[in-house]
Design a protein around this motif. Structure first.
Motif, mmCIF file in Angstrom:
data_model
loop_
_atom_site.group_PDB
_atom_site.id
_atom_site.type_symbol
_atom_site.label_atom_id
_atom_site.label_comp_id
_atom_site.label_asym_id
_atom_site.label_seq_id
_atom_site.Cartn_x
_atom_site.Cartn_y
_atom_site.Cartn_z
ATOM 1 N N SER A 221 -8.698 -4.906 -2.505
ATOM 2 C CA SER A 221 -7.328 -5.402 -2.480
ATOM 3 C C SER A 221 -6.356 -4.295 -2.088
ATOM 4 O O SER A 221 -5.405 -4.517 -1.323
ATOM 5 N N PHE A 222 -6.581 -3.095 -2.604
ATOM 6 C CA PHE A 222 -5.733 -1.956 -2.233
ATOM 7 C C PHE A 222 -5.900 -1.625 -0.761
ATOM 8 O O PHE A 222 -4.919 -1.331 -0.061
ATOM 9 N N ASN A 223 -7.134 -1.672 -0.259
ATOM 10 C CA ASN A 223 -7.387 -1.402 1.145
ATOM 11 C C ASN A 223 -6.643 -2.406 2.029
ATOM 12 O O ASN A 223 -6.026 -2.042 3.035
ATOM 13 N N ASP A 224 -6.657 -3.681 1.639
ATOM 14 C CA ASP A 224 -5.923 -4.703 2.395
ATOM 15 C C ASP A 224 -4.428 -4.398 2.409
ATOM 16 O O ASP A 224 -3.759 -4.539 3.446
ATOM 17 N N LEU A 225 -3.899 -3.995 1.261
ATOM 18 C CA LEU A 225 -2.474 -3.679 1.173
ATOM 19 C C LEU A 225 -2.109 -2.548 2.126
ATOM 20 O O LEU A 225 -1.137 -2.645 2.880
ATOM 21 N N MET A 226 -2.897 -1.478 2.110
ATOM 22 C CA MET A 226 -2.550 -0.313 2.905
ATOM 23 C C MET A 226 -2.766 -0.534 4.398
ATOM 24 O O MET A 226 -2.272 0.242 5.213
ATOM 25 N N ARG A 227 -3.472 -1.609 4.762
ATOM 26 C CA ARG A 227 -3.682 -1.913 6.174
ATOM 27 C C ARG A 227 -2.708 -2.979 6.693
ATOM 28 O O ARG A 227 -2.795 -3.371 7.850
ATOM 29 N N ALA A 228 -1.802 -3.435 5.838
ATOM 30 C CA ALA A 228 -0.863 -4.489 6.235
ATOM 31 C C ALA A 228 -0.023 -4.033 7.420
ATOM 32 O O ALA A 228 0.415 -2.884 7.481
ATOM 33 N N ARG A 229 0.202 -4.936 8.351
ATOM 34 C CA ARG A 229 0.962 -4.594 9.555
ATOM 35 C C ARG A 229 2.319 -5.290 9.635
ATOM 36 O O ARG A 229 3.105 -5.013 10.530
ATOM 37 N N VAL B 294 5.741 -6.994 7.129
ATOM 38 C CA VAL B 294 6.350 -7.028 5.804
ATOM 39 C C VAL B 294 5.806 -8.203 5.007
ATOM 40 O O VAL B 294 5.531 -8.082 3.807
ATOM 41 N N GLU B 295 5.637 -9.346 5.672
ATOM 42 C CA GLU B 295 5.133 -10.530 4.977
ATOM 43 C C GLU B 295 3.733 -10.290 4.429
ATOM 44 O O GLU B 295 3.440 -10.637 3.275
ATOM 45 N N ASP B 296 2.864 -9.711 5.249
ATOM 46 C CA ASP B 296 1.511 -9.401 4.784
ATOM 47 C C ASP B 296 1.559 -8.388 3.646
ATOM 48 O O ASP B 296 0.814 -8.497 2.671
ATOM 49 N N ALA B 297 2.420 -7.393 3.781
ATOM 50 C CA ALA B 297 2.512 -6.357 2.758
ATOM 51 C C ALA B 297 2.926 -6.959 1.412
ATOM 52 O O ALA B 297 2.369 -6.605 0.365
ATOM 53 N N ARG B 298 3.899 -7.873 1.432
ATOM 54 C CA ARG B 298 4.324 -8.515 0.183
ATOM 55 C C ARG B 298 3.163 -9.287 -0.448
ATOM 56 O O ARG B 298 2.923 -9.206 -1.650
ATOM 57 N N PRO C 119 5.985 -0.946 -5.834
ATOM 58 C CA PRO C 119 7.281 -0.734 -5.169
ATOM 59 C C PRO C 119 8.313 -1.753 -5.633
ATOM 60 O O PRO C 119 8.003 -2.938 -5.772
ATOM 61 N N ARG C 120 9.531 -1.310 -5.840
ATOM 62 C CA ARG C 120 10.558 -2.165 -6.422
ATOM 63 C C ARG C 120 11.185 -3.103 -5.406
ATOM 64 O O ARG C 120 11.802 -4.112 -5.785
ATOM 65 N N ASP C 121 11.078 -2.789 -4.094
ATOM 66 C CA ASP C 121 11.659 -3.650 -3.064
ATOM 67 C C ASP C 121 10.924 -3.420 -1.748
ATOM 68 O O ASP C 121 9.993 -2.610 -1.670
ATOM 69 N N ASP C 122 11.355 -4.118 -0.707
ATOM 70 C CA ASP C 122 10.682 -4.006 0.586
ATOM 71 C C ASP C 122 10.749 -2.589 1.149
ATOM 72 O O ASP C 122 9.796 -2.104 1.770
ATOM 73 N N ALA C 123 11.874 -1.933 0.958
ATOM 74 C CA ALA C 123 12.027 -0.580 1.485
ATOM 75 C C ALA C 123 11.000 0.360 0.851
ATOM 76 O O ALA C 123 10.374 1.182 1.540
ATOM 77 N N ALA C 124 10.831 0.245 -0.472
ATOM 78 C CA ALA C 124 9.864 1.092 -1.158
ATOM 79 C C ALA C 124 8.432 0.734 -0.748
ATOM 80 O O ALA C 124 7.566 1.600 -0.628
ATOM 81 N N LEU C 125 8.190 -0.544 -0.510
ATOM 82 C CA LEU C 125 6.863 -0.984 -0.080
ATOM 83 C C LEU C 125 6.540 -0.416 1.300
ATOM 84 O O LEU C 125 5.436 0.102 1.525
ATOM 85 N N LEU C 126 7.486 -0.475 2.209
ATOM 86 C CA LEU C 126 7.271 0.064 3.540
ATOM 87 C C LEU C 126 7.104 1.578 3.511
ATOM 88 O O LEU C 126 6.340 2.150 4.294
ATOM 89 N N HIS C 127 7.805 2.233 2.592
ATOM 90 C CA HIS C 127 7.646 3.676 2.438
ATOM 91 C C HIS C 127 6.220 4.016 1.996
ATOM 92 O O HIS C 127 5.624 4.978 2.485
ATOM 93 N N LEU C 128 5.676 3.204 1.093
ATOM 94 C CA LEU C 128 4.294 3.407 0.658
ATOM 95 C C LEU C 128 3.340 3.266 1.836
ATOM 96 O O LEU C 128 2.436 4.090 2.018
ATOM 97 N N LEU C 129 3.539 2.243 2.654
ATOM 98 C CA LEU C 129 2.658 2.036 3.803
ATOM 99 C C LEU C 129 2.809 3.153 4.823
ATOM 100 O O LEU C 129 1.836 3.580 5.434
ATOM 101 N N ASP C 130 4.036 3.640 5.003
ATOM 102 C CA ASP C 130 4.261 4.740 5.934
ATOM 103 C C ASP C 130 3.512 5.993 5.499
ATOM 104 O O ASP C 130 3.002 6.746 6.331
ATOM 105 N N LYS C 131 3.429 6.215 4.194
ATOM 106 C CA LYS C 131 2.716 7.392 3.689
ATOM 107 C C LYS C 131 1.248 7.347 4.094
ATOM 108 O O LYS C 131 0.633 8.381 4.370
ATOM 109 N N SER C 132 0.680 6.147 4.130
ATOM 110 C CA SER C 132 -0.732 6.037 4.472
ATOM 111 C C SER C 132 -0.981 6.294 5.951
ATOM 112 O O SER C 132 -2.115 6.505 6.365
ATOM 113 N N ARG C 133 0.083 6.287 6.753
ATOM 114 C CA ARG C 133 -0.083 6.526 8.170
ATOM 115 C C ARG C 133 0.302 7.942 8.560
ATOM 116 O O ARG C 133 0.302 8.294 9.737
ATOM 117 N N GLY C 134 0.608 8.753 7.564
ATOM 118 C CA GLY C 134 0.949 10.137 7.830
ATOM 119 C C GLY C 134 -0.221 11.059 7.517
ATOM 120 O O GLY C 134 -1.351 10.808 7.919
#
Length: 333
Positions: A141-149, A151-155, A189-204
């Protein structure tokens, strides 16, 4: 470990690299459970001669030989020769192994726990013992989250993962694993911005694809004693996207990586040859990981394996990586 070779005139060392078991950022639920990256320093004519010898001994008419040829049971003697002291890899090769589940656990703790840990092996072992498939499901489930492309999938994946984390934490209440997962569950993550920040970290720097850090490990190995390394690698999208600067940063050796050149393996016999090593390493390691260790092949592979591989040997199995002075497996994420 065998010491890396250098040219007599001290020029840049050009290493040929290939991998086996790559499924990008899909670390669980795929077709392979081990990723192996191999690198090799041999001359072009040596590689040609070795491939010709394998073609004759394996009786293969294929124009491009792959690892699957030397992994056939009838070609066992060919594989043992390649890995052995009289083969082309002795003194000239390096292998980095990644247990994909273990690597994902490291990223889970790093991204949601606030920092990397030196050894996630005990956590993964205990969680598997306490939770069984629920732990593997949480990792998936975590792997799916971090591969989301999107915002809808990430949520959607975030809802699924953090709900599963809450459930796992409750079911394992009173254990170290339960406390660890409970802590991870609070990192939602508390909101979409924080969620996207988490995903961005996985791509760095913490990119989920194990190929990038594995190549960085190869550069560190061949750059020992101040050597400068140039890489010839089978074409791979992840490396192109990572870029030279990112690879240099990950290697942690200032100026060690002179450059990287992508080739078709059919056009460079060194890459064809190192494919044998990468494929064999993945198969041997996967068998050992799943309780089917081949002691002879493990003994032959061991001298090439990086002690900093993302790996934990089975307690009652054959050792594939070096061991620290206290007897603990020297593996890191």
């Amino acid at each position: 470990m065998h010491p890396p070779r250098t040219d007599q005139d001290g020029a840049v060392v050009e290493i040929a690299c290939d991998e086996s078991g790559s499924e990008g950022e899909k670390l669980i639920g795929g077709t392979t459970d081990v990723f192996a990256h191999a690198s090799l320093d041999v001359h072009h004519d040596v590689a040609v001669a070795c491939i010709d010898e394998v073609r004759v001994r394996a009786r293969s008419p294929a124009e491009e030989l792959k690892a699957s040829v030397v992994l056939r049971e009838q070609n066992r003697a060919v594989l043992e020769h390649l890995l052995g002291p009289e083969g082309p890899f002795d003194g000239n090769a390096h292998v980095h192994l990644t247990d994909k589940e273990l690597y994902l656990v490291g990223k889970l703790v790093e991204l949601l726990g606030g920092g990397a840990v030196a050894d996630v092996g005990p956590l993964h072992h205990e969680a598997t013992a306490v939770l069984g498939q629920r732990w593997i499901g949480l990792l998936a489930s975590f792997n799916d989250l971090m591969r989301a492309r999107t915002v809808e999938d990430a949520r959607s994946f975030a809802d699924r993962f953090f709900a599963a984390a809450d459930e796992v934490a409750r079911s394992a209440d009173g254990t170290t694993v339960g406390a660890t997962v409970a802590g991870l569950a609070t990192a939602r993550p508390r909101d979409d911005a924080a969620l996207l920040h988490l995903l961005d970290k996985s791509r760095g720097v913490t990119v989920l694809d194990p190929l990038v850090p594995a190549l960085a490990a190869a550069v560190r190995h061949w750059a020992a004693d101040g050597r400068t390394v140039s890489v010839v690698h089978d074409e791979h999208r992840a490396l192109r996207e990572a870029g030279l600067g990112h690879l240099r940063a990950l290697s942690g050796v200032d100026g060690a990586l002179a450059g990287i050149r992508f080739v078709d393996s059919r056009d460079d016999p060194r890459v064809q040859l190192v494919d044998f090593l990468a494929g064999a390493a993945r198969r041997i390691a996967s068998d050992a990981r799943n309780g089917r260790a081949d002691p002879v092949l493990c003994d032959l592979l061991r001298p090439y394996v990086d002690a900093a591989s993302v790996w934990v040997d089975l307690p009652d199995g054959v050792t594939l990586v070096g061991r620290a002075s206290d007897g603990a497996t020297a593996s890191r994420t």
